[in-house]
Motif scaffolding. Structure first.
Motif, mmCIF file in Angstrom:
data_model
loop_
_atom_site.group_PDB
_atom_site.id
_atom_site.type_symbol
_atom_site.label_atom_id
_atom_site.label_comp_id
_atom_site.label_asym_id
_atom_site.label_seq_id
_atom_site.Cartn_x
_atom_site.Cartn_y
_atom_site.Cartn_z
ATOM 1 N N ASN A 169 20.057 20.555 -0.462
ATOM 2 C CA ASN A 169 19.625 21.881 -0.271
ATOM 3 C C ASN A 169 18.278 21.978 0.334
ATOM 4 O O ASN A 169 17.537 22.893 0.205
ATOM 5 N N VAL A 170 17.499 20.736 0.404
ATOM 6 C CA VAL A 170 16.101 20.743 1.128
ATOM 7 C C VAL A 170 16.145 20.073 2.354
ATOM 8 O O VAL A 170 16.814 18.990 2.361
ATOM 9 N N PRO A 171 15.554 20.774 3.488
ATOM 10 C CA PRO A 171 15.484 19.929 4.725
ATOM 11 C C PRO A 171 14.871 18.711 4.528
ATOM 12 O O PRO A 171 13.898 18.427 3.892
ATOM 13 N N SER A 172 15.408 17.713 5.381
ATOM 14 C CA SER A 172 14.849 16.245 5.429
ATOM 15 C C SER A 172 13.426 16.304 5.832
ATOM 16 O O SER A 172 12.708 14.987 5.540
ATOM 17 N N GLY A 173 12.963 17.137 6.526
ATOM 18 C CA GLY A 173 11.582 17.111 7.121
ATOM 19 C C GLY A 173 10.730 17.152 5.712
ATOM 20 O O GLY A 173 9.322 16.932 5.885
ATOM 21 N N THR A 174 11.056 17.775 4.633
ATOM 22 C CA THR A 174 10.145 17.968 3.652
ATOM 23 C C THR A 174 10.022 16.648 2.692
ATOM 24 O O THR A 174 9.373 16.618 1.591
ATOM 25 N N ALA A 175 10.663 15.426 3.150
ATOM 26 C CA ALA A 175 10.774 14.295 2.336
ATOM 27 C C ALA A 175 9.415 13.702 2.505
ATOM 28 O O ALA A 175 8.752 13.888 3.615
ATOM 29 N N PRO A 176 8.744 13.088 1.662
ATOM 30 C CA PRO A 176 7.518 12.244 1.593
ATOM 31 C C PRO A 176 7.450 11.345 2.803
ATOM 32 O O PRO A 176 8.483 10.625 3.308
ATOM 33 N N GLU A 177 6.457 11.345 3.732
ATOM 34 C CA GLU A 177 6.411 10.568 4.939
ATOM 35 C C GLU A 177 6.357 9.033 4.561
ATOM 36 O O GLU A 177 6.771 8.230 5.370
ATOM 37 N N SER A 178 5.991 8.642 3.290
ATOM 38 C CA SER A 178 6.130 7.279 3.072
ATOM 39 C C SER A 178 6.103 7.064 1.480
ATOM 40 O O SER A 178 5.772 8.068 0.608
ATOM 41 N N TYR A 179 7.106 6.197 1.004
ATOM 42 C CA TYR A 179 7.068 5.790 -0.209
ATOM 43 C C TYR A 179 6.216 4.812 -0.752
ATOM 44 O O TYR A 179 6.531 4.534 -2.221
ATOM 45 N N ILE A 180 5.279 4.422 -0.079
ATOM 46 C CA ILE A 180 4.356 3.323 -0.628
ATOM 47 C C ILE A 180 3.688 3.930 -1.833
ATOM 48 O O ILE A 180 3.692 3.222 -2.952
ATOM 49 N N SER A 181 3.232 5.135 -2.050
ATOM 50 C CA SER A 181 2.573 5.715 -2.961
ATOM 51 C C SER A 181 3.479 5.564 -4.455
ATOM 52 O O SER A 181 3.109 5.126 -5.342
ATOM 53 N N ILE A 182 4.528 6.069 -4.483
ATOM 54 C CA ILE A 182 5.511 6.173 -5.497
ATOM 55 C C ILE A 182 5.834 4.939 -6.068
ATOM 56 O O ILE A 182 6.158 4.400 -7.054
ATOM 57 N N ILE A 183 5.785 3.812 -4.941
ATOM 58 C CA ILE A 183 6.371 2.597 -5.278
ATOM 59 C C ILE A 183 5.274 1.826 -6.077
ATOM 60 O O ILE A 183 5.576 1.209 -7.036
ATOM 61 N N LEU A 184 4.109 2.078 -5.406
ATOM 62 C CA LEU A 184 2.763 1.486 -6.407
ATOM 63 C C LEU A 184 2.520 2.103 -7.662
ATOM 64 O O LEU A 184 2.430 1.179 -8.534
ATOM 65 N N LEU A 185 3.007 3.257 -7.842
ATOM 66 C CA LEU A 185 2.844 4.026 -8.952
ATOM 67 C C LEU A 185 3.807 3.234 -10.252
ATOM 68 O O LEU A 185 3.423 2.708 -11.162
ATOM 69 N N PHE A 186 5.245 3.391 -9.663
ATOM 70 C CA PHE A 186 5.875 2.609 -10.690
ATOM 71 C C PHE A 186 5.834 0.996 -11.044
ATOM 72 O O PHE A 186 6.016 0.713 -11.799
ATOM 73 N N LEU A 187 5.598 0.613 -10.072
ATOM 74 C CA LEU A 187 5.276 -0.877 -10.080
ATOM 75 C C LEU A 187 4.075 -1.128 -10.893
ATOM 76 O O LEU A 187 4.168 -2.125 -12.047
ATOM 77 N N GLY A 188 3.231 -0.245 -10.957
ATOM 78 C CA GLY A 188 1.907 -0.503 -11.887
ATOM 79 C C GLY A 188 2.266 -0.132 -13.322
ATOM 80 O O GLY A 188 1.936 -0.701 -14.199
ATOM 81 N N VAL A 189 3.234 1.277 -13.311
ATOM 82 C CA VAL A 189 3.545 1.530 -14.789
ATOM 83 C C VAL A 189 4.639 0.597 -15.498
ATOM 84 O O VAL A 189 4.357 0.253 -16.557
ATOM 85 N N ILE A 190 5.483 -0.038 -14.492
ATOM 86 C CA ILE A 190 6.430 -0.867 -15.153
ATOM 87 C C ILE A 190 5.903 -2.278 -15.678
ATOM 88 O O ILE A 190 6.011 -3.007 -16.600
ATOM 89 N N THR A 191 4.781 -2.790 -14.685
ATOM 90 C CA THR A 191 4.051 -4.053 -15.273
ATOM 91 C C THR A 191 3.164 -3.950 -16.427
ATOM 92 O O THR A 191 2.768 -4.744 -17.127
#
Length: 387
Positions: free
Chosen positions: A277-299
């Motif tokens: 129920n959220v338009p696709s245009g509201t998605a983050p333009e890139s997932y690099i930030s969230i990937i780096l965040l969880f990569l750092g948290v996990i390691t």
């Protein structure tokens, strides 16, 4: 034994999020809450059974040390003893001081005794040679870089589903399990103090990924939200804020609507997690930030090696008579610093503020590891002097 107990804890952390995450995704949030409730009730019964069994197996636990009840007669004996000591030292005003204290209501005298006990506990904690190491561990609790409610809430605003998040939590627990194995090997090879130094360096190195995520593409950080719009340029600031909203999912519907849509409506579309129920245009333009965040948290779960190091230092370097008091103060410091990180989130609650919280968390963690480095330097210098 410490490493073994921590491994059991990490295995539980692997299984629990996998089970709960799948239940909440496949069924609903209400069913997931009911599942957690039922599991805790069953666990309470099992825990009570095992604690009772340990109490029966170890007879020393039932032998209470001699203690005096905190009543009026006990408080009067304490003040009378202090009066005698003061008179021996020639303090003529002590009798008047004692009379003023004994005239206080019993509740105030009990409160005074509790304050004195807490003060003695903090002084005993401060006198310990591992004081800096314990304080360093406490500072590590002021962080949003963990799989708690803060980080998971931020992950949902960035388009991460509950199922995927549960899998990430399981991977994080596996990393923590590897940290306990690394602890035992490093301790045998380099010693306990050096193990803490190695773990601290590895932990700080992993957290650099989290700092990079703040400035990476797809990060929703917007510093303008922390400044009140009191100038004539407020409309411009609001326009910039509106542009940055494309990194987060806006609240839709009335004021009574939940902040986020039901996670059961999340599905995978072209390898991108979106809300129905959220338009696709509201998605983050890139997932690099969230990937780096969880990569750092996990390691960074290699932190468990540092946690085990400080725990064993407290066990080995504190005499048995003060071990309970010192560990009580250590636990209170841990909870106090943990409370501080919730205050931080209350002060900056928006997803656009999360990057600032990440930087503050890294600052506190760096301060904690610096305290441990100071302790390690003093411990090694003392060892060289003794030899």
């Amino acid at each position: 034994m410490n490493a073994t107990m921590r491994r059991i804890d990490q295995v539980t952390n692997i299984l629990a999020p996998l089970a709960v995450g799948q239940v909440m995704t496949l069924a609903s949030n209400v069913v997931g809450c009911g599942f957690i409730l039922g599991w805790n009730l069953v666990s309470l019964i099992v825990e009570f059974f095992f604690l009772s069994r340990v109490y029966r197996i170890v007879p020393a636990l039932s032998a209470k040390p001699p203690s005096v009840a905190v009543d009026q007669a006990y408080l009067q004996r304490i003040e009378r003893k202090r009066l005698q000591q003061a008179l021996t030292e020639g303090n003529c005003n002590s009798s008047l001081h004692l009379k003023e204290i004994t005239d206080l209501p019993l509740c105030f005298r009990r409160f005074r005794w509790l304050v004195s006990t807490c003060k003695d506990g903090w002084m005993a904690y401060y006198r310990q040679p591992v004081f800096l190491a314990g304080m360093g561990l406490a500072f590590l609790y002021t962080t949003v870089l963990g799989f708690d409610c803060i980080t998971t809430g931020y992950a949902y605003t960035q388009g991460i589903s509950g199922s995927l998040l549960s899998l990430l939590m399981g991977v994080s627990a596996i990393t923590g399990l590897m940290g306990t194995i690394m602890f035992t090997r490093l301790r045998k090879a380099y010693g306990l103090v050096n193990t803490g130094i190695i773990s601290s360096c590895l932990h700080l190195g992993c957290l650099l990924l989290c700092v990079c995520s703040v400035f990476a593409p797809g990060s929703p950080m917007d510093l303008s939200l922390l400044m009140p719009d009191i100038s004539s340029n407020s409309s411009t600031a609001l326009g910039m804020t509106g542009q940055r909203q494309k990194h987060t999912y806006p609240m839709m519907g009335g004021n009574n609507q939940p902040l986020l849509p039901d996670r059961s409506s999340i599905h995978w579309t072209n390898n991108t997690v979106l809300f129905d129920n959220v338009p696709s245009g509201t998605a983050p333009e890139s997932y690099i930030s969230i990937i780096l965040l969880f990569l750092g948290v996990i390691t960074a779960r290699i932190l468990w090696s540092f946690d085990l190091t400080v725990t064993q230092l407290l066990q080995e370097n504190i005499c048995e008579s003060e071990r309970g008091v010192v560990n009580g103060v250590q636990s209170s410091m841990n909870y106090l610093m943990d409370l501080l990180h919730f205050i931080m989130v209350i002060s900056a609650p928006q997803p656009q503020h999360f990057g600032i919280l990440v930087i503050i968390s890294v600052f506190f963690i760096t301060t904690g590891h610096t305290m441990y480095f100071l302790y390690a330097h003093k411990a090694k210098r003392k060892r060289r002097l003794d030899t």
